[in-house]
Design an enzyme around this catalytic site. Structure first.
Site, PDB file in Angstrom:
ATOM      1  N   GLN A  23       0.886  -1.156   0.000  1.00 59.14           N
ATOM      2  CA  GLN A  23       0.000   0.000   0.000  1.00 59.14           C
ATOM      3  C   GLN A  23       0.928   1.210   0.000  1.00 59.14           C
ATOM      4  OE1 GLN A  23      -1.272   2.734   0.647  1.00 59.14           O
ATOM      5  NE2 GLN A  23      -3.390   2.645   1.184  1.00 59.14           N
ATOM      6  N   THR A  24       0.875   2.030  -1.030  1.00 55.61           N
ATOM      7  CA  THR A  24       1.849   3.110  -1.182  1.00 55.61           C
ATOM      8  C   THR A  24       1.348   4.469  -0.688  1.00 55.61           C
ATOM      9  OG1 THR A  24       1.145   3.516  -3.466  1.00 55.61           O
ATOM     10  CG2 THR A  24       2.954   1.941  -3.116  1.00 55.61           C
ATOM     11  N   ASP A  25       0.258   4.470   0.060  1.00 54.88           N
ATOM     12  CA  ASP A  25      -0.260   5.695   0.676  1.00 54.88           C
ATOM     13  C   ASP A  25      -0.461   5.436   2.163  1.00 54.88           C
ATOM     14  OD1 ASP A  25      -1.358   8.206   1.141  1.00 54.88           O
ATOM     15  OD2 ASP A  25      -3.348   7.629   0.452  1.00 54.88           O
ATOM     16  N   PRO A  26       0.652   5.253   2.909  1.00 54.60           N
ATOM     17  CA  PRO A  26       0.537   4.811   4.299  1.00 54.60           C
ATOM     18  C   PRO A  26       0.232   5.941   5.288  1.00 54.60           C
ATOM     19  CG  PRO A  26       2.827   5.030   3.732  1.00 54.60           C
ATOM     20  CD  PRO A  26       2.037   5.349   2.482  1.00 54.60           C
ATOM     21  N   ASN A  30      -5.267   5.092   6.897  1.00 53.29           N
ATOM     22  CA  ASN A  30      -5.315   3.798   6.222  1.00 53.29           C
ATOM     23  C   ASN A  30      -4.964   2.624   7.136  1.00 53.29           C
ATOM     24  OD1 ASN A  30      -6.115   4.907   3.799  1.00 53.29           O
ATOM     25  ND2 ASN A  30      -4.038   5.165   3.064  1.00 53.29           N
TER      26      ASN A  30
END
Length: 112
Positions: A23-26, A30
């Protein structure tokens, strides 16, 4: 707080180094923490992506280099992977090294 931090770090390591899917939007929105089970979960996979073995292996070399303060390997892998171009000035190279060493600190020791 420390348990939550450890759980998030473990989750991040499993995402990248085990599943090669991250997941690149930590952002904190989230993550979901369950007080009753004391577990941390990741939600919202809209920005998730997979990584090939070559990238993951190279990134693991960078993590290892940072944890062991191996400047030569850090710079070599950073250039090979495209994080550095080789055109950076000395100030940028030092900043890259020191920020890497900071990120490598959790992996530099087996102590809690």
């Amino acid at each position: 707080r420390n348990r939550i931090g450890r759980n998030i770090l473990r989750l991040t390591m499993r995402e990248l180094f085990t599943w090669r899917f991250m997941q690149t939007d930590p952002n904190w929105g989230n993550f979901l923490y369950d007080v009753n089970t004391r577990t941390t979960s990741l939600i919202d996979f809209g920005a998730a992506r997979d990584y090939d073995a070559k990238f993951v292996d190279g990134y693991l070399n960078i993590v290892w280099a940072n944890a062991n303060r191996n400047e030569e390997l850090l710079m070599e892998e950073s250039k090979r992977m495209g994080f550095l171009t080789g055109e950076e000035n000395d100030i940028m190279m030092e900043a890259h090294k020191m920020s890497g060493y900071t990120l490598g600190e959790p992996f530099a020791s087996d102590e809690p």
